[in-house]
Design a protein around this motif. Structure first.
Motif, PDB file in Angstrom:
ATOM      1  N   LEU A 109       0.824  -1.208   0.000  1.00  0.00           N
ATOM      2  CA  LEU A 109       0.000   0.000   0.000  1.00  0.00           C
ATOM      3  C   LEU A 109       0.859   1.260   0.000  1.00  0.00           C
ATOM      4  CD1 LEU A 109      -2.854  -0.701   2.604  1.00  0.00           C
ATOM      5  CD2 LEU A 109      -2.887  -1.081   0.133  1.00  0.00           C
ATOM      6  N   VAL A 110       2.062   1.154   0.546  1.00  0.00           N
ATOM      7  CA  VAL A 110       2.923   2.326   0.693  1.00  0.00           C
ATOM      8  C   VAL A 110       3.223   2.959  -0.663  1.00  0.00           C
ATOM      9  CG1 VAL A 110       5.194   3.101   1.482  1.00  0.00           C
ATOM     10  CG2 VAL A 110       3.896   1.456   2.834  1.00  0.00           C
ATOM     11  N   ASP A 111       3.296   2.154  -1.719  1.00  0.00           N
ATOM     12  CA  ASP A 111       3.569   2.682  -3.057  1.00  0.00           C
ATOM     13  C   ASP A 111       2.357   3.367  -3.679  1.00  0.00           C
ATOM     14  OD1 ASP A 111       6.219   1.865  -3.136  1.00  0.00           O
ATOM     15  OD2 ASP A 111       5.718  -0.124  -3.915  1.00  0.00           O
ATOM     16  N   ARG A 112       1.210   3.197  -3.046  1.00  0.00           N
ATOM     17  CA  ARG A 112      -0.024   3.809  -3.562  1.00  0.00           C
ATOM     18  C   ARG A 112      -0.693   4.547  -2.408  1.00  0.00           C
ATOM     19  NH1 ARG A 112      -3.129  -0.885  -6.745  1.00  0.00           N
ATOM     20  NH2 ARG A 112      -4.273   0.917  -7.557  1.00  0.00           N
ATOM     21  N   ILE A 116      -8.049   4.038   2.861  1.00  0.00           N
ATOM     22  CA  ILE A 116      -9.199   3.177   2.558  1.00  0.00           C
ATOM     23  C   ILE A 116      -8.950   1.736   2.988  1.00  0.00           C
ATOM     24  CG2 ILE A 116     -10.661   2.285   0.690  1.00  0.00           C
ATOM     25  CD1 ILE A 116      -9.905   4.873  -0.879  1.00  0.00           C
ATOM     26  N   LEU A 117      -7.717   1.237   2.797  1.00  0.00           N
ATOM     27  CA  LEU A 117      -7.461  -0.194   2.970  1.00  0.00           C
ATOM     28  C   LEU A 117      -6.650  -0.567   4.206  1.00  0.00           C
ATOM     29  CD1 LEU A 117      -6.656  -1.159  -0.742  1.00  0.00           C
ATOM     30  CD2 LEU A 117      -8.810  -1.438   0.486  1.00  0.00           C
ATOM     31  N   GLN A 118      -5.955   0.390   4.816  1.00  0.00           N
ATOM     32  CA  GLN A 118      -5.040  -0.007   5.892  1.00  0.00           C
ATOM     33  C   GLN A 118      -5.768  -0.627   7.085  1.00  0.00           C
ATOM     34  OE1 GLN A 118      -2.803   3.260   7.534  1.00  0.00           O
ATOM     35  NE2 GLN A 118      -4.558   4.120   8.625  1.00  0.00           N
ATOM     36  N   THR A 119      -6.950  -0.105   7.412  1.00  0.00           N
ATOM     37  CA  THR A 119      -7.654  -0.609   8.593  1.00  0.00           C
ATOM     38  C   THR A 119      -8.015  -2.076   8.444  1.00  0.00           C
ATOM     39  OG1 THR A 119      -8.531   1.588   9.103  1.00  0.00           O
ATOM     40  CG2 THR A 119      -9.668  -0.303  10.083  1.00  0.00           C
TER      41      THR A 119
END
Length: 292
Positions: free
Chosen positions: A145-148, A154-157
């Motif tokens: 996710l770090v690259d986007r 939206i998605l980390q949780t």
């Protein structure tokens, strides 16, 4: 351990690691550690965390126990226990690499409630076990996710929640589950530790601390020592000294400023206790670090 996870971790660390080899990410509690050579002894009292070792080796000592980690191992710390660690296997061609993330007790509590009753281990603050494939896969997707950056809010949780779920479902599950059992001794001592951290420079009144977490004084002492390996006063002293050392060596604070910042009123007393813990005086420690 999947080569892809190792490759992602190395790529991110090479671009973002600080002078201590730590590459923090925009995702709270997630970091990559990279060291190209063995290190000196490192002293810490960490918050609950999991470290997924990808390459190289590390030794961690807590109390009378010593753990040796290599690629494919997961180090779990579920209580704020003092540790002495050292990276033992690392070189320029194959640096030590690990992915570290803090365990969120609130997420653990939610998942324990949803997953239902199961055994938990209250007195296993440090464990080393092989990393399960599901954990490695969730960690890889989280790191990607770090690259986007637009995907992180939206998605980390949900990915962090999934990572906690797989840990609770695997070899580490019993030890982590203790953090999420409402009213458990592990949960109450964790609250006490947070209070000590938040008021590090203040005088420690153990009876008030016990009352704050809803425990009798005798029971509080017993369980605090069982979980952290120290009495509350010993814990505060060690935490103060470790924080003072960080202020001196990483933030460049003068010795007296570091001592006063963590609650010492006497620099000679600070110097004596610093020497007992770290084996050198604060001044000599600074000189040694400057030439390292």
């Amino acid at each position: 351990m999947t080569p892809t996870l190792l490759a992602e971790a190395i790529r991110f660390a090479q671009a973002n690691a600080d002078e201590h080899g730590v590459a923090t990410t925009p995702i709270p509690g997630l970091a990559v550690v990279r060291e190209a050579m063995p290190t000196a002894l490192q002293y810490a009292i960490n918050r609950p965390l999991v470290a997924l070792v990808q390459q190289g080796g590390k030794r961690v000592a807590a109390g009378s126990r010593t753990f040796d980690l290599c690629a494919g191992d997961s180090l779990l710390i579920t209580a704020d226990v003092p540790t002495i660690s050292q990276i033992t296997h690392a070189n320029l061609a194959k640096p030590y690499v690990s992915i570290v993330f803090e365990i969120d007790p609130a997420v653990v509590t939610e998942l324990v409630t949803e997953m239902g009753a199961a055994p938990f281990l209250a007195d296993a603050p440090i464990r080393v076990d092989p990393t399960e494939n599901e954990v490695a896969d969730a960690a890889l997707r989280l790191l990607r996710l770090v690259d986007r950056p637009s995907t992180i809010p939206i998605l980390q949780t949900q990915l962090l929640r999934e990572l906690h779920f797989w840990l609770l479902s695997g070899r580490h599950g019993g030890a982590i589950r203790a953090l999420g059992v409402p009213g458990s001794h592990a949960q109450r001592i964790a609250r006490a530790v947070n209070l000590i951290r938040a008021q590090l420079a203040a005088p420690l009144r153990v009876e008030q601390l016990a009352n704050a977490v809803g425990m009798g004084l005798s029971s509080f002492h017993q369980h605090f020592r069982a979980i952290t390996s120290l009495t509350p006063l010993q814990f505060q002293k060690k935490l103060r000294l470790i924080e003072a050392r960080r202020l001196m060596l990483s933030a460049g604070e003068p010795i007296s400023n570091a001592a006063y910042a963590v609650g010492y009123e006497s620099v000679p007393q600070f110097t004596r206790e610093y020497g007992r813990l770290f084996g050198v005086t604060p001044a000599r420690d600074r000189r040694l670090q400057a030439v390292a």
